[in-house]
Design an enzyme around this catalytic site. Structure first.
Site, mmCIF file in Angstrom:
data_model
loop_
_atom_site.group_PDB
_atom_site.id
_atom_site.type_symbol
_atom_site.label_atom_id
_atom_site.label_comp_id
_atom_site.label_asym_id
_atom_site.label_seq_id
_atom_site.Cartn_x
_atom_site.Cartn_y
_atom_site.Cartn_z
ATOM 1 N N LYS A 3 4.912 -2.114 8.265
ATOM 2 C CA LYS A 3 5.900 -1.293 7.546
ATOM 3 C C LYS A 3 7.042 -2.231 7.982
ATOM 4 O O LYS A 3 7.422 -2.469 9.024
ATOM 5 C CB LYS A 3 5.979 -0.039 8.390
ATOM 6 C CG LYS A 3 7.004 0.858 7.864
ATOM 7 C CD LYS A 3 6.918 2.216 8.319
ATOM 8 C CE LYS A 3 7.877 3.078 7.909
ATOM 9 N NZ LYS A 3 7.961 4.784 8.312
ATOM 10 N N ILE A 6 0.796 -1.247 -0.022
ATOM 11 C CA ILE A 6 0.078 -0.150 0.098
ATOM 12 C C ILE A 6 0.881 1.328 -0.068
ATOM 13 O O ILE A 6 0.314 2.372 -0.425
ATOM 14 C CB ILE A 6 -0.965 0.031 1.248
ATOM 15 C CG1 ILE A 6 -0.276 -0.152 2.563
ATOM 16 C CG2 ILE A 6 -1.990 -0.782 1.170
ATOM 17 C CD1 ILE A 6 -1.056 0.185 3.558
ATOM 18 N N GLY A 7 1.985 1.220 0.250
ATOM 19 C CA GLY A 7 2.888 2.225 0.391
ATOM 20 C C GLY A 7 4.246 2.162 0.304
ATOM 21 O O GLY A 7 4.978 0.842 0.725
ATOM 22 N N GLU A 8 5.268 2.913 -0.118
ATOM 23 C CA GLU A 8 6.569 2.659 -0.282
ATOM 24 C C GLU A 8 7.130 4.206 0.260
ATOM 25 O O GLU A 8 6.663 5.281 -0.037
ATOM 26 C CB GLU A 8 7.177 2.672 -1.612
ATOM 27 C CG GLU A 8 7.776 1.472 -2.003
ATOM 28 C CD GLU A 8 8.079 1.137 -3.336
ATOM 29 O OE1 GLU A 8 9.300 0.775 -3.584
ATOM 30 O OE2 GLU A 8 7.269 1.007 -3.983
ATOM 31 N N GLY A 9 8.258 3.916 0.973
ATOM 32 C CA GLY A 9 8.678 5.314 1.583
ATOM 33 C C GLY A 9 10.302 5.019 1.769
ATOM 34 O O GLY A 9 10.655 4.043 1.163
ATOM 35 N N SER A 10 10.939 6.065 2.200
ATOM 36 C CA SER A 10 12.468 6.004 2.189
ATOM 37 C C SER A 10 12.851 5.158 3.025
ATOM 38 O O SER A 10 14.059 4.364 2.787
ATOM 39 C CB SER A 10 12.848 7.327 2.572
ATOM 40 O OG SER A 10 12.306 7.955 3.771
ATOM 41 N N GLY A 15 11.446 1.903 4.033
ATOM 42 C CA GLY A 15 10.851 0.466 3.331
ATOM 43 C C GLY A 15 9.600 0.411 2.896
ATOM 44 O O GLY A 15 9.238 1.586 2.250
ATOM 45 N N ASP A 65 8.131 16.468 10.980
ATOM 46 C CA ASP A 65 7.936 16.252 9.664
ATOM 47 C C ASP A 65 6.303 16.490 9.289
ATOM 48 O O ASP A 65 5.865 15.633 8.715
ATOM 49 C CB ASP A 65 8.485 15.020 9.052
ATOM 50 C CG ASP A 65 8.475 14.980 7.497
ATOM 51 O OD1 ASP A 65 8.525 16.207 7.042
ATOM 52 O OD2 ASP A 65 8.752 13.901 6.958
HETATM 53 P P1 ATP Z 1 8.957 8.519 3.875
HETATM 54 O O1 ATP Z 1 10.349 8.695 4.555
HETATM 55 O O2 ATP Z 1 8.898 8.759 2.335
HETATM 56 O O3 ATP Z 1 8.178 9.491 4.608
HETATM 57 P P2 ATP Z 1 8.541 6.175 5.393
HETATM 58 O O4 ATP Z 1 9.684 5.162 4.766
HETATM 59 O O5 ATP Z 1 8.830 6.896 6.574
HETATM 60 O O6 ATP Z 1 8.479 7.371 4.067
HETATM 61 P P3 ATP Z 1 5.920 6.113 5.653
HETATM 62 O O7 ATP Z 1 5.619 7.359 5.328
HETATM 63 O O8 ATP Z 1 5.736 5.760 7.383
HETATM 64 O O9 ATP Z 1 7.349 5.501 5.330
HETATM 65 O O10 ATP Z 1 4.871 5.184 4.845
HETATM 66 C C1 ATP Z 1 4.932 4.909 3.508
HETATM 67 C C2 ATP Z 1 3.479 5.346 2.851
HETATM 68 O O11 ATP Z 1 2.713 4.181 3.507
HETATM 69 C C3 ATP Z 1 2.757 6.339 3.428
HETATM 70 O O12 ATP Z 1 2.814 7.318 2.330
HETATM 71 C C4 ATP Z 1 1.101 5.958 3.626
HETATM 72 O O13 ATP Z 1 0.653 6.485 2.490
HETATM 73 C C5 ATP Z 1 1.411 4.427 3.728
HETATM 74 N N1 ATP Z 1 1.275 4.124 5.103
HETATM 75 C C6 ATP Z 1 1.734 4.203 6.230
HETATM 76 N N2 ATP Z 1 1.495 3.624 7.471
HETATM 77 C C7 ATP Z 1 0.214 3.607 7.021
HETATM 78 C C8 ATP Z 1 -1.020 3.025 7.762
HETATM 79 N N3 ATP Z 1 -0.917 2.694 9.248
HETATM 80 N N4 ATP Z 1 -2.130 2.554 7.199
HETATM 81 C C9 ATP Z 1 -2.125 2.786 5.923
HETATM 82 N N5 ATP Z 1 -0.953 3.369 5.046
HETATM 83 C C10 ATP Z 1 -0.153 3.530 5.605
HETATM 84 MG MG MG Z 2 8.870 8.966 6.844
#
Ligand code: ATP
Ligand code: MG
Length: 366
Positions: A125, A102-106, A108, A215
Site C-alpha cells: 500500500k 490491485i486496488g485504489e483507495g482514498s 493511495g 469502518d
Molecule cells: P478506502 O479509504 O477507500 O477504504 P484505502 O486507501 O484505505 O481505501 P484500502 O481500503 O486499504 O485503501 O485498500 C484499497 C483496496 O486495495 C481495497 O479495496 C482492497 O481491495 C485492496 N487491498 C488492500 N489491501 C490488500 C491486501 N493485503 N491484499 C489484497 N488486496 C488488498
Molecule cells: Mg480505507
C-alpha cells in the site's frame, strides 16, 4: 505522537460529488456535520470533512489538494520525520519486483509485488505523505497492523518511507473482499457463521485492546483462497484509553454507522458490533439496510427508526435472526460484545474455513 488525533479521518481524494450539511433543524445536537456522497455509497466519511472541504471550495472550485496547510501546527518536514522514526529504515525496492495495481483507495494505491527474498507475493500500500486529507491518520496505517497481530487480521511485513511515500508491505489477500462475494452470490448459513466466527475473533482481540475499527463493512474483510477471512483497512481506527474511554467524532461509512455515533453520543468498541450486524444483513441480502436511500436519509433513519431487521422475504433461521437482534440494538448498553457473540448458538453452525472456498471460485467464474 504529540500531534496525532485518531479522531481524524481522511477525506476522499476524489472530489466529492455533493456535500450535504445537516442544519440545526436537521440534527439538534449536530449543527455542522456534513457527508460527502460518493458515487458508490461505500466510501467512509467524517465530520472534519465539512470545514476542510467548504473552506477549500470557497477558495477555488478546482480540485486542488485540500491539505497543503500544516495540520496541528506541524510542518511537513516534522510530520515526515515522525513517520520516518516509526518505519523500517531499509529501502524495500531492491527486494520487490513485478508490481501490479490491485486496488485504489482514498489514501493511495495498493499493488501486488513479488518479494524476492522470501519468494512471496505481497501487497504494497503506497501512500503519498503530501496527498493525504488527514495525514496524521497514516500513523494508524503504520502502527495498528504492526502492534496488533492476530490470525484474522491482515499481517503487515514491514513499512518504509520511500521518497515522499509511506509503503506498507503486507500479506497479499488474493481472493479479494467479502463485498465481491455478498454482491454476487448467496451464502449459506454455515458459510455466514464461518465468516462471522473469524471476524468476531479479530474484533474480540481488538476490543480487548480498546481499539475501535470504525469502518467494519464487507469491504474491510479480505479473503485468502483457502477461505481464511481477515480484517483490514485500519486507517480509521480509534484507540481508547483511561483518559479517552469514549470517542465522539463521526467516523465510518453511513449505512454501517451505529445509531449512537450518528446521534453524536459518546461511543466505544460496541459501535463496531452494530456495523458487524449490518454486515450480517449484507451477507443475507447483498446490501445494507436503506441502501436505496441517500446516505443522509439513511443516517436519519438509522438514528430515528427502530433497529433494522432482515427483510421479511429473507428466509433466515431463528438463530441468525436472534444474532442480528443482539448486534443491531439501538442502546449500546444492551448490545452484545464480540466475546459474547462468539458463544451465540448461530456461531456453532460454522464449519472449516475451506467451506468459503466454493464461493470464491463461483465469483471468479462470473
Ligand atoms: P478506502 O479509504 O477507500 O477504504 P484505502 O486507501 O484505505 O481505501 P484500502 O481500503 O486499504 O485503501 O485498500 C484499497 C483496496 O486495495 C481495497 O479495496 C482492497 O481491495 C485492496 N487491498 C488492500 N489491501 C490488500 C491486501 N493485503 N491484499 C489484497 N488486496 C488488498
Ligand atoms: Mg480505507
Amino acid at each position: 505522537y504529540p500531534f496525532y488525533d485518531s479522531n481524524y479521518a481522511p477525506l476522499p481524494m476524489k472530489k466529492p460529488q455533493q456535500v450535504t450539511t445537516f442544519g440545526p433543524e436537521d440534527v439538534n445536537r449536530n449543527p455542522s456535520f456534513s457527508v460527502s456522497i460518493s458515487p458508490t455509497n461505500r466510501i467512509p466519511v467524517n465530520n472534519q470533512m465539512n470545514a476542510t472541504y467548504q473552506q477549500s471550495s470557497q477558495q477555488s472550485t478546482s480540485a486542488a489538494p485540500l491539505n497543503q496547510q500544516s495540520e496541528g501546527g506541524v510542518s511537513y518536514e516534522e510530520f515526515r520525520k515522525a513517520i520516518s522514526a516509526l518505519v523500517d529504515k531499509t529501502d524495500p525496492r531492491p527486494d520487490l519486483a513485478d508490481f501490479k495495481l490491485i486496488g485504489e483507495g482514498s489514501t493511495g494505491v495498493v499493488q501486488a509485488a513479488f518479494k524476492v527474498s522470501t519468494s512471496q507475493i505481497v501487497a504494497v500500500k503506497r501512500m503519498d505523505l503530501r496527498k493525504q486529507q488527514r495525514r496524521e491518520l497514516l500513523f494508524n496505517e503504520v502502527s495498528i497492523m504492526r502492534d496488533y497481530q492476530h490470525p484474522n487480521i491482515v499481517h503487515m511485513h514491514s513499512s518504509h518511507l520511500v521518497g515522499n511515500e509511506l509503503w506498507v508491505v503486507m500479506e497479499y489477500m488474493e481472493a479479494g473482499s467479502l463485498t465481491d462475494i455478498v454482491t454476487h452470490v448467496r451464502m449459506t448459513e454455515p458459510q455466514i457463521a464461518t465468516v462471522c466466527f473469524q471476524v468476531l475473533r479479530a474484533l474480540e482481540y481488538l476490543h480487548a485492546r480498546r481499539v475501535i475499527h470504525r469502518d467494519i463493512k464487507s469491504d474491510s474483510i479480505l479473503l485468502k483462497r483457502d477461505g481464511t477471512v481477515k480484517v483490514s483497512d485500519f486507517g480509521f481506527c480509534g484507540q481508547l484509553s483511561d483518559e479517552y474511554p469514549k470517542r465522539r467524532s463521526l467516523v465510518g461509512t453511513p449505512y454501517w454507522t451505529a445509531a449512537e455515533v450518528i446521534a453524536r453520543e459518546p461511543y466505544d468498541t460496541l459501535a463496531d458490533i452494530w456495523s458487524f450486524g449490518i454486515m450480517l444483513v449484507e451477507m443475507v441480502e447483498g446490501e445494507p439496510p436503506y441502501f436505496d436511500d441517500q446516505p443522509l436519509q439513511a443516517m436519519k433513519r438509522i438514528r430515528d427508526e427502530p433497529a433494522p431487521r432482515f427483510s421479511s422475504s429473507a428466509r433466515v433461521s431463528h438463530e441468525l435472526n436472534h444474532l442480528l437482534s443482539r448486534c443491531v440494538v439501538k442502546d449500546p448498553r444492551d448490545r452484545a460484545t464480540a466475546r459474547e457473540l462468539l458463544q451465540h448458538p448461530f456461531i456453532s453452525k460454522m464449519q472449516h474455513p475451506s467451506c468459503i472456498a466454493p464461493l470464491i471460485l463461483q465469483i471468479q467464474n462470473k
